[in-house]
Scaffold this motif. Sequence first.
Motif, PDB file in Angstrom:
ATOM      1  N   VAL A   1       4.149   0.089   3.546  1.00  0.00           N
ATOM      2  CA  VAL A   1       3.749   1.650   2.944  1.00  0.00           C
ATOM      3  C   VAL A   1       2.870   1.755   3.893  1.00  0.00           C
ATOM      4  O   VAL A   1       2.071   2.582   4.815  1.00  0.00           O
ATOM      5  N   ASP A   2       1.821   0.939   3.553  1.00  0.00           N
ATOM      6  CA  ASP A   2      -0.137   1.526   4.277  1.00  0.00           C
ATOM      7  C   ASP A   2       0.508   1.352   5.696  1.00  0.00           C
ATOM      8  O   ASP A   2      -0.952   1.736   5.593  1.00  0.00           O
ATOM      9  N   LEU A   3       0.475   0.165   6.630  1.00  0.00           N
ATOM     10  CA  LEU A   3       1.063   0.578   8.006  1.00  0.00           C
ATOM     11  C   LEU A   3       1.153   1.775   8.138  1.00  0.00           C
ATOM     12  O   LEU A   3       0.939   2.320   9.317  1.00  0.00           O
ATOM     13  N   TYR A   4       2.462   2.532   7.690  1.00  0.00           N
ATOM     14  CA  TYR A   4       3.087   3.674   8.177  1.00  0.00           C
ATOM     15  C   TYR A   4       1.543   4.442   7.631  1.00  0.00           C
ATOM     16  O   TYR A   4       1.588   5.788   8.706  1.00  0.00           O
ATOM     17  N   ARG A   5       0.701   4.323   6.696  1.00  0.00           N
ATOM     18  CA  ARG A   5       0.163   5.606   6.497  1.00  0.00           C
ATOM     19  C   ARG A   5      -1.199   5.457   7.037  1.00  0.00           C
ATOM     20  O   ARG A   5      -1.656   6.538   8.142  1.00  0.00           O
ATOM     21  N   LYS A   6      -1.377   4.182   7.361  1.00  0.00           N
ATOM     22  CA  LYS A   6      -2.247   4.116   9.046  1.00  0.00           C
ATOM     23  C   LYS A   6      -2.544   4.430   9.941  1.00  0.00           C
ATOM     24  O   LYS A   6      -2.802   5.323  10.595  1.00  0.00           O
ATOM     25  N   GLU A   7      -0.500   4.046  10.746  1.00  0.00           N
ATOM     26  CA  GLU A   7      -0.246   4.208  12.227  1.00  0.00           C
ATOM     27  C   GLU A   7      -0.130   5.516  12.086  1.00  0.00           C
ATOM     28  O   GLU A   7       0.096   6.721  13.296  1.00  0.00           O
ATOM     29  N   TYR A   8       0.740   6.075  10.918  1.00  0.00           N
ATOM     30  CA  TYR A   8       1.441   7.066  11.431  1.00  0.00           C
ATOM     31  C   TYR A   8       1.062   8.109  10.447  1.00  0.00           C
ATOM     32  O   TYR A   8       1.745   9.325  10.483  1.00  0.00           O
ATOM     33  N   ASP A   9      -0.529   7.864   9.275  1.00  0.00           N
ATOM     34  CA  ASP A   9      -0.143   9.092   8.351  1.00  0.00           C
ATOM     35  C   ASP A   9       1.313   9.813   7.827  1.00  0.00           C
ATOM     36  O   ASP A   9       1.334  10.498   7.455  1.00  0.00           O
ATOM     37  N   ILE A  10       1.922   8.740   7.557  1.00  0.00           N
ATOM     38  CA  ILE A  10       3.229   9.183   6.654  1.00  0.00           C
ATOM     39  C   ILE A  10       3.158   7.837   5.471  1.00  0.00           C
ATOM     40  O   ILE A  10       3.627   6.962   5.567  1.00  0.00           O
ATOM     41  N   ASP A  11       3.640   9.084   4.876  1.00  0.00           N
ATOM     42  CA  ASP A  11       3.762   8.270   3.329  1.00  0.00           C
ATOM     43  C   ASP A  11       4.877   7.975   2.891  1.00  0.00           C
ATOM     44  O   ASP A  11       6.052   8.724   2.666  1.00  0.00           O
ATOM     45  N   VAL A  12       5.453   6.946   3.108  1.00  0.00           N
ATOM     46  CA  VAL A  12       6.822   6.303   2.914  1.00  0.00           C
ATOM     47  C   VAL A  12       7.281   4.888   1.315  1.00  0.00           C
ATOM     48  O   VAL A  12       7.860   4.123   1.794  1.00  0.00           O
ATOM     49  N   SER A  13       6.210   5.387   0.489  1.00  0.00           N
ATOM     50  CA  SER A  13       6.849   4.776  -0.349  1.00  0.00           C
ATOM     51  C   SER A  13       7.986   5.340  -1.137  1.00  0.00           C
ATOM     52  O   SER A  13       8.268   3.919  -1.505  1.00  0.00           O
ATOM     53  N   ALA A  14       8.435   6.308  -1.606  1.00  0.00           N
ATOM     54  CA  ALA A  14       9.400   6.643  -1.990  1.00  0.00           C
ATOM     55  C   ALA A  14      10.497   6.066  -1.359  1.00  0.00           C
ATOM     56  O   ALA A  14      11.882   5.753  -1.955  1.00  0.00           O
ATOM     57  N   PHE A  15      10.817   5.463  -0.425  1.00  0.00           N
ATOM     58  CA  PHE A  15      11.672   4.761   0.081  1.00  0.00           C
ATOM     59  C   PHE A  15      11.723   3.445  -0.355  1.00  0.00           C
ATOM     60  O   PHE A  15      13.520   2.778  -0.097  1.00  0.00           O
ATOM     61  N   PHE A  16      11.001   2.765  -0.649  1.00  0.00           N
ATOM     62  CA  PHE A  16      10.811   0.870  -1.186  1.00  0.00           C
ATOM     63  C   PHE A  16      12.032   1.141  -2.356  1.00  0.00           C
ATOM     64  O   PHE A  16      12.125  -0.220  -3.376  1.00  0.00           O
ATOM     65  N   GLY A  17      11.146   2.267  -2.823  1.00  0.00           N
ATOM     66  CA  GLY A  17      11.993   2.420  -5.172  1.00  0.00           C
ATOM     67  C   GLY A  17      10.730   0.990  -5.704  1.00  0.00           C
ATOM     68  O   GLY A  17      10.324   1.114  -5.726  1.00  0.00           O
ATOM     69  N   ASN A  18      11.997  -0.032  -5.940  1.00  0.00           N
ATOM     70  CA  ASN A  18      11.717  -1.150  -7.133  1.00  0.00           C
ATOM     71  C   ASN A  18      11.556  -2.676  -6.262  1.00  0.00           C
ATOM     72  O   ASN A  18      11.602  -3.189  -6.851  1.00  0.00           O
ATOM     73  N   ASP A  19      12.043  -2.714  -5.244  1.00  0.00           N
ATOM     74  CA  ASP A  19      12.012  -3.292  -4.447  1.00  0.00           C
ATOM     75  C   ASP A  19      10.579  -3.555  -3.689  1.00  0.00           C
ATOM     76  O   ASP A  19      10.256  -2.936  -2.383  1.00  0.00           O
TER      77      ASP A  19
END
Length: 142
Positions: free
Chosen positions: A25-43
């Motif tokens: 999540v941190d890498l996508y936010r830093k590199e692409y300015d995209i929030d991907v946290s929703a894709f991981f759910g409880n994993d």
Amino acid sequence: MPEIASPLSGKACRPVKTIGAGTIVDLYRKEYDIDVSAFFGNDPLITIYECPDSGYRFYHPFTVFGDPEFYAQLENRSGYYPDWKWENEIALRFIPENSGLLDIGCGNGSFIRQLSVKRKINATGIDTNSSAVREGKNLGSS
């Protein structure tokens, strides 16, 4: 660690690396300015596995994947869908001339267009990014 079968061959895959979802999540936010946290759910942990037959690498659990909006956001990044990538040249070495190929995650189809030109390969692509698919169809990809 449980045995995970390759989605391509069905054979047991080897784990390559386990990564905390927060790191991704941190890498996508830093590199692409995209929030991907929703894709991981409880994993909290994601493991990358490799198929022994093809070398194909994939995330596990299989519930972790980007939706069409995610790929539309990536598409807006300069250079995300280049006409040719280094891995295309390597893949080309393994694909026999006059064969058929399905490119899963083809983007705008630049690779499959080049296959027909360079090696007379009958290629078809699929992608979840409807914008990229439209662009590919306008450029002559199937």
